[in-house]
Scaffold this motif. Structure first.
Motif, PDB file in Angstrom:
ATOM      1  N   TRP A  73       0.858  -1.190   0.000  1.00 31.13           N
ATOM      2  CA  TRP A  73       0.000   0.000   0.000  1.00 31.13           C
ATOM      3  C   TRP A  73       0.889   1.233   0.000  1.00 31.13           C
ATOM      4  O   TRP A  73       1.753   1.377   0.869  1.00 31.13           O
ATOM      5  CB  TRP A  73      -0.953  -0.032   1.189  1.00 31.13           C
ATOM      6  N   ARG A  74       0.716   2.121  -0.966  1.00 28.53           N
ATOM      7  CA  ARG A  74       1.630   3.228  -1.191  1.00 28.53           C
ATOM      8  C   ARG A  74       0.927   4.584  -1.232  1.00 28.53           C
ATOM      9  O   ARG A  74      -0.187   4.686  -1.739  1.00 28.53           O
ATOM     10  CB  ARG A  74       2.316   3.035  -2.555  1.00 28.53           C
ATOM     11  N   ASP A  75       1.615   5.605  -0.753  1.00 30.92           N
ATOM     12  CA  ASP A  75       1.225   7.005  -0.953  1.00 30.92           C
ATOM     13  C   ASP A  75       1.873   7.517  -2.231  1.00 30.92           C
ATOM     14  O   ASP A  75       2.779   6.893  -2.783  1.00 30.92           O
ATOM     15  CB  ASP A  75       1.690   7.852   0.232  1.00 30.92           C
ATOM     16  N   ALA A  76       1.384   8.678  -2.700  1.00 33.96           N
ATOM     17  CA  ALA A  76       2.023   9.327  -3.848  1.00 33.96           C
ATOM     18  C   ALA A  76       3.416   9.799  -3.442  1.00 33.96           C
ATOM     19  O   ALA A  76       3.664  10.102  -2.267  1.00 33.96           O
ATOM     20  CB  ALA A  76       1.173  10.505  -4.309  1.00 33.96           C
ATOM     21  N   ASP A  77       4.320   9.881  -4.425  1.00 31.78           N
ATOM     22  CA  ASP A  77       5.708  10.262  -4.111  1.00 31.78           C
ATOM     23  C   ASP A  77       5.781  11.571  -3.337  1.00 31.78           C
ATOM     24  O   ASP A  77       6.527  11.709  -2.371  1.00 31.78           O
ATOM     25  CB  ASP A  77       6.514  10.389  -5.423  1.00 31.78           C
ATOM     26  N   GLY A  78       4.984  12.541  -3.762  1.00 30.49           N
ATOM     27  CA  GLY A  78       5.061  13.834  -3.070  1.00 30.49           C
ATOM     28  C   GLY A  78       4.070  13.958  -1.925  1.00 30.49           C
ATOM     29  O   GLY A  78       3.903  15.007  -1.312  1.00 30.49           O
ATOM     30  N   GLY A  79       3.387  12.858  -1.642  1.00 31.22           N
ATOM     31  CA  GLY A  79       2.400  12.879  -0.550  1.00 31.22           C
ATOM     32  C   GLY A  79       1.078  13.508  -0.931  1.00 31.22           C
ATOM     33  O   GLY A  79       0.172  13.641  -0.093  1.00 31.22           O
ATOM     34  N   GLY A  80       0.933  13.881  -2.220  1.00 37.50           N
ATOM     35  CA  GLY A  80      -0.312  14.519  -2.652  1.00 37.50           C
ATOM     36  C   GLY A  80      -1.497  13.579  -2.583  1.00 37.50           C
ATOM     37  O   GLY A  80      -1.345  12.365  -2.756  1.00 37.50           O
ATOM     38  N   THR A  81      -2.651  14.155  -2.289  1.00 36.99           N
ATOM     39  CA  THR A  81      -3.870  13.347  -2.235  1.00 36.99           C
ATOM     40  C   THR A  81      -4.998  14.057  -2.988  1.00 36.99           C
ATOM     41  O   THR A  81      -4.885  15.243  -3.315  1.00 36.99           O
ATOM     42  CB  THR A  81      -4.330  13.156  -0.766  1.00 36.99           C
ATOM     43  N   GLN A  82      -6.041  13.300  -3.271  1.00 32.29           N
ATOM     44  CA  GLN A  82      -7.230  13.900  -3.871  1.00 32.29           C
ATOM     45  C   GLN A  82      -8.448  13.457  -3.079  1.00 32.29           C
ATOM     46  O   GLN A  82      -8.528  12.316  -2.643  1.00 32.29           O
ATOM     47  CB  GLN A  82      -7.361  13.564  -5.356  1.00 32.29           C
ATOM     48  N   ARG A  83      -9.410  14.364  -2.928  1.00 30.13           N
ATOM     49  CA  ARG A  83     -10.582  14.170  -2.071  1.00 30.13           C
ATOM     50  C   ARG A  83     -11.589  13.295  -2.783  1.00 30.13           C
ATOM     51  O   ARG A  83     -11.777  13.376  -3.992  1.00 30.13           O
ATOM     52  CB  ARG A  83     -11.184  15.538  -1.763  1.00 30.13           C
ATOM     53  N   VAL A  84     -12.237  12.473  -2.019  1.00 30.63           N
ATOM     54  CA  VAL A  84     -13.326  11.641  -2.535  1.00 30.63           C
ATOM     55  C   VAL A  84     -14.567  11.982  -1.728  1.00 30.63           C
ATOM     56  O   VAL A  84     -14.516  11.987  -0.493  1.00 30.63           O
ATOM     57  CB  VAL A  84     -13.022  10.137  -2.425  1.00 30.63           C
ATOM     58  N   ALA A  85     -15.670  12.299  -2.436  1.00 31.34           N
ATOM     59  CA  ALA A  85     -16.873  12.744  -1.734  1.00 31.34           C
ATOM     60  C   ALA A  85     -18.052  11.836  -2.062  1.00 31.34           C
ATOM     61  O   ALA A  85     -18.086  11.167  -3.090  1.00 31.34           O
ATOM     62  CB  ALA A  85     -17.213  14.178  -2.135  1.00 31.34           C
ATOM     63  N   ASN A  86     -19.014  11.838  -1.157  1.00 31.57           N
ATOM     64  CA  ASN A  86     -20.277  11.139  -1.366  1.00 31.57           C
ATOM     65  C   ASN A  86     -21.154  12.022  -2.256  1.00 31.57           C
ATOM     66  O   ASN A  86     -21.507  13.130  -1.846  1.00 31.57           O
ATOM     67  CB  ASN A  86     -20.941  10.906  -0.001  1.00 31.57           C
ATOM     68  N   PRO A  87     -21.506  11.592  -3.460  1.00 32.88           N
ATOM     69  CA  PRO A  87     -22.273  12.469  -4.360  1.00 32.88           C
ATOM     70  C   PRO A  87     -23.670  12.800  -3.841  1.00 32.88           C
ATOM     71  O   PRO A  87     -24.285  13.767  -4.290  1.00 32.88           O
ATOM     72  CB  PRO A  87     -22.361  11.653  -5.661  1.00 32.88           C
ATOM     73  N   SER A  88     -24.160  12.040  -2.885  1.00 35.48           N
ATOM     74  CA  SER A  88     -25.498  12.302  -2.348  1.00 35.48           C
ATOM     75  C   SER A  88     -25.485  13.462  -1.367  1.00 35.48           C
ATOM     76  O   SER A  88     -26.381  14.308  -1.356  1.00 35.48           O
ATOM     77  CB  SER A  88     -26.034  11.048  -1.639  1.00 35.48           C
ATOM     78  N   THR A  89     -24.429  13.502  -0.545  1.00 35.14           N
ATOM     79  CA  THR A  89     -24.386  14.511   0.525  1.00 35.14           C
ATOM     80  C   THR A  89     -23.301  15.568   0.312  1.00 35.14           C
ATOM     81  O   THR A  89     -23.340  16.618   0.954  1.00 35.14           O
ATOM     82  CB  THR A  89     -24.073  13.804   1.862  1.00 35.14           C
ATOM     83  N   GLY A  90     -22.325  15.242  -0.544  1.00 37.42           N
ATOM     84  CA  GLY A  90     -21.188  16.145  -0.725  1.00 37.42           C
ATOM     85  C   GLY A  90     -20.147  15.978   0.354  1.00 37.42           C
ATOM     86  O   GLY A  90     -19.060  16.555   0.286  1.00 37.42           O
ATOM     87  N   ALA A  91     -20.451  15.152   1.353  1.00 37.66           N
ATOM     88  CA  ALA A  91     -19.526  14.965   2.473  1.00 37.66           C
ATOM     89  C   ALA A  91     -18.290  14.198   2.024  1.00 37.66           C
ATOM     90  O   ALA A  91     -18.378  13.301   1.182  1.00 37.66           O
ATOM     91  CB  ALA A  91     -20.217  14.189   3.599  1.00 37.66           C
ATOM     92  N   ALA A  92     -17.151  14.571   2.601  1.00 34.54           N
ATOM     93  CA  ALA A  92     -15.900  13.888   2.271  1.00 34.54           C
ATOM     94  C   ALA A  92     -15.937  12.462   2.815  1.00 34.54           C
ATOM     95  O   ALA A  92     -16.341  12.225   3.952  1.00 34.54           O
ATOM     96  CB  ALA A  92     -14.724  14.642   2.858  1.00 34.54           C
ATOM     97  N   LEU A  93     -15.521  11.517   1.986  1.00 42.58           N
ATOM     98  CA  LEU A  93     -15.392  10.122   2.437  1.00 42.58           C
ATOM     99  C   LEU A  93     -13.962   9.845   2.850  1.00 42.58           C
ATOM    100  O   LEU A  93     -13.690   8.993   3.695  1.00 42.58           O
ATOM    101  CB  LEU A  93     -15.783   9.165   1.305  1.00 42.58           C
ATOM    102  N   GLY A  94     -13.024  10.557   2.241  1.00 45.02           N
ATOM    103  CA  GLY A  94     -11.610  10.337   2.494  1.00 45.02           C
ATOM    104  C   GLY A  94     -10.796  10.868   1.323  1.00 45.02           C
ATOM    105  O   GLY A  94     -11.273  11.709   0.552  1.00 45.02           O
ATOM    106  N   THR A  95      -9.598  10.350   1.186  1.00 43.50           N
ATOM    107  CA  THR A  95      -8.739  10.761   0.085  1.00 43.50           C
ATOM    108  C   THR A  95      -8.098   9.523  -0.537  1.00 43.50           C
ATOM    109  O   THR A  95      -8.165   8.426   0.017  1.00 43.50           O
ATOM    110  CB  THR A  95      -7.598  11.688   0.579  1.00 43.50           C
ATOM    111  N   THR A  96      -7.470   9.726  -1.684  1.00 46.20           N
ATOM    112  CA  THR A  96      -6.585   8.698  -2.251  1.00 46.20           C
ATOM    113  C   THR A  96      -5.356   9.424  -2.785  1.00 46.20           C
ATOM    114  O   THR A  96      -5.389  10.625  -3.034  1.00 46.20           O
ATOM    115  CB  THR A  96      -7.263   7.918  -3.399  1.00 46.20           C
ATOM    116  N   PRO A  97      -4.265   8.699  -2.986  1.00 48.85           N
ATOM    117  CA  PRO A  97      -3.027   9.341  -3.461  1.00 48.85           C
ATOM    118  C   PRO A  97      -3.204   9.965  -4.834  1.00 48.85           C
ATOM    119  O   PRO A  97      -3.893   9.418  -5.686  1.00 48.85           O
ATOM    120  CB  PRO A  97      -2.026   8.182  -3.513  1.00 48.85           C
ATOM    121  N   ARG A  98      -2.589  11.126  -5.007  1.00 48.36           N
ATOM    122  CA  ARG A  98      -2.570  11.747  -6.333  1.00 48.36           C
ATOM    123  C   ARG A  98      -1.246  11.358  -6.999  1.00 48.36           C
ATOM    124  O   ARG A  98      -0.254  12.058  -6.895  1.00 48.36           O
ATOM    125  CB  ARG A  98      -2.729  13.264  -6.255  1.00 48.36           C
ATOM    126  N   MET A  99      -1.266  10.197  -7.623  1.00 48.05           N
ATOM    127  CA  MET A  99      -0.067   9.682  -8.264  1.00 48.05           C
ATOM    128  C   MET A  99       0.019  10.182  -9.703  1.00 48.05           C
ATOM    129  O   MET A  99      -0.941  10.689 -10.253  1.00 48.05           O
ATOM    130  CB  MET A  99      -0.065   8.144  -8.221  1.00 48.05           C
TER     131      MET A  99
END
Ligand code: NDP
Ligand SMILES: O=C(O)[C@H](O)CS(=O)(=O)O
Length: 486
Positions: free
Chosen positions: A20-46
């Motif tokens: 399990w790996r992070d992006a080299d620069g540690g960048g991430t991108q947000r993942v949201a629930n399309p029903s509520t707009g609430a953030a679910l978490g992030t994933t690496p921006r590779m």
């Protein structure tokens, strides 16, 4: 937040070479629930560098994976399938949370997605070759099939589980290794599949998932010569780009692209069946599937009655958050999708169409939209030419069978098509005349792992599922043995 039974299925890192790996620069991108707009978490921006490493891992893992017997690969795939079934509830919850579809549909997608792993675990053991009668004495001719190699799979947000297994199943069964780039809006289904792949005993490097900058990742996947096959599901626009990018290294390519499905109702149709089929074909996933009906062509004699019955049924669909019991229509994936739906409705009404059900944003707000039916739609309107990818059913009127076929075929797309008739002669004439890869006859839901899914014209190349689907991941090799004597 997500309440999973198995919290380890919720992964916020990419899966490369069994780790399990992070992006080299540690960048991430947000993942949201399309029903509520609430953030679910992030994933690496590779980007390209991490993708290169994933490809290298897949290349390194390939010899050992292809050297396994078909039976050994089948057994591992079967275990992956059984793990998907065992974790159906968690996989469905992840899917509804990130994509929005009703939980009942998400559960169905998990079963549909798992069915491709089950099917290709079996197909792995049936990759047969040929012997060919020798054209000259002393020779023996044989044809064998071998795995194509490292596969890049780029998948869309609307079926975040099944579009991955529909590619990874045949690829791994054939002895290939895979690098998946899921849609940025729905990465968690892919990462959960990676966790279950590891538990199933799929060796490190055989199945990899990279999230991040689509252009950079896709650029590496299409340019890297170690990748020998690209399988893409998504828009025709991006499919064209990827096809062009793959040309430099002459990759094998499979494309499942956009559609513009006609749904023809003849005056001899069973109207109740046609209404049920239209609902199933049009409003599944809130109209966000590539095989959704995009145009309903209704014969003049039954037009008004069909429009009335369809509007009544559509008005009864429950629009709600996917986790709400009884939800039948979830949110659209994002604001851009809502804007396209509104633009299509606005254009049609401005050119004379009538709204007979729905027609505007739902009172729930956000990206929820009222299931809509438009009457008096004509070929000059945008809905006739463009894929709406939303819960809008535009009704066109026709008089003759020939006119229906001409209208149905008047598009650059050729994925799915549907028609309802109980006249056996008409059924054969129309089925043969429709220029599409798939034809539903008195059926609105036709997708299954046992049949070849795919389109013609600008809806794509190749087929997924069925006995045909594994051929996309195989190379045919001809062996000519000489010096054998008389
Ligand atoms: N024929 C079929 O089976 C299907 C066809 N479709 C079609 O796709 C469209 C909707 O799906 P949608 O996901 O928006 O389609 P897109 O084509 O925008 O995205 C599909 C995938 O391609 C990725 N992508 C986008 N741009 C690039 C790029 N330049 N290089 C590499 N990858 C890229 C996306 O990544 P990211 O998310 O990061 O942008 C996503 O993973 C509709 O037209 C629909 O008909 C959808 C599903 C099935
Ligand atoms: O992505 C899609 O739209 C799917 O291919 C449709 S189906 O296979 O679930 O019918």
């Amino acid at each position: 937040m997500l309440n999973l039974n198995d919290a380890a299925l919720f992964r916020q890192q990419c899966y490369i070479d069994g780790a399990w790996r992070d992006a080299d620069g540690g960048g991430t991108q947000r993942v949201a629930n399309p029903s509520t707009g609430a953030a679910l978490g992030t994933t690496p921006r590779m980007g390209a560098a991490e993708t290169r490493r994933a490809i290298a891992a897949a290349e390194a893992a390939w010899p050992a994976w292809r050297a396994k017997t078909a039976k050994e690969r089948a057994a591992i795939l079967r275990t992956w399938y059984e793990l998907m079934l065992a974790h159906q509830e968690d996989l469905a919850a992840l899917l509804t949370a990130e994509q929005g579809k009703p939980l009942a549909e998400a559960r169905g997608e998990i079963l549909y997605g798992a069915s491709f792993i089950e099917w290709f675990a079996e197909e792995a053991k049936r990759i047969y070759g040929d012997t060919i009668p020798q054209p000259a004495a002393g020779r023996r001719l044989v044809v064998v099939k071998q795995p194509v190699g490292v596969v890049a799979a780029i998948t869309p947000w609307n079926f975040p589980n099944a579009m991955i297994t529909r590619k990874a199943g045949p690829a791994l069964a054939a002895g290939c290794t895979v690098v998946v780039k899921p849609a940025s809006q729905t990465p968690y289904s892919a990462l959960a599949l990676a966790e279950l792949a590891a538990r199933a005993g799929i060796p490190r490097g055989v199945f990899n998932v990279v999230t991040g900058a689509a252009g950079a990742i896709g650029g590496e996947l299409t340019a890297n010569p170690a990748v020998r096959k690209l399988s893409f599901t998504g828009s025709t626009e991006i499919g064209r780009e990827l096809m062009a990018q793959s040309a430099a290294t002459v990759k094998k390519i499979s494309l499942e692209l956009g559609g513009n499905a006609p749904f023809i109702v003849f005056d001899d149709a069973d109207l109740d069946a046609a209404v049920a089929g239209a609902i199933a074909s049009k409003y599944r996933n809130t109209g966000q599937t590539c095989v959704c009906t995009n145009r309903l062509l209704v014969q003049a004699g039954i037009y008004d009655e069909f429009a009335r019955r369809l509007a009544e049924a559509v008005s009864g669909l429950k629009v709600a958050d996917g986790f709400e019991p009884g939800s039948q229509q979830g949110p659209l994936i994002d604001e851009a999708a809502v804007a396209k739906v509104e633009a299509h409705i606005g254009d049609a009404v401005a050119k004379g169409a009538r709204i007979v059900a729905g027609g505007k944003r739902h009172a729930l707000g956000g990206t929820f939209f009222e299931p809509t039916v438009l009457a008096d739609v004509t070929p000059e309107m945008a809905v006739a030419r463009e894929e709406t990818f939303g819960p809008v059913a535009p009704l066109f009127r026709f008089d003759t069978e020939e006119e229906a076929i001409r209208l149905a075929n008047d598009t650059e797309f050729g994925l799915a098509s549907y028609f309802y008739s109980r006249d056996i002669g008409r059924v054969w004439r129309v089925a043969e005349a429709l220029e599409y890869g798939m034809v539903g006859i008195n059926e609105g839901l036709i997708s299954t792992e046992v049949a070849p899914f795919g389109g013609i014209k600008q809806s794509g190349l190749g087929r997924e599922g069925s006995k045909y689907g594994i051929e996309e991941y195989l190379e045919v090799k001809y062996l000519c043995m000489g010096g054998i004597g008389a």
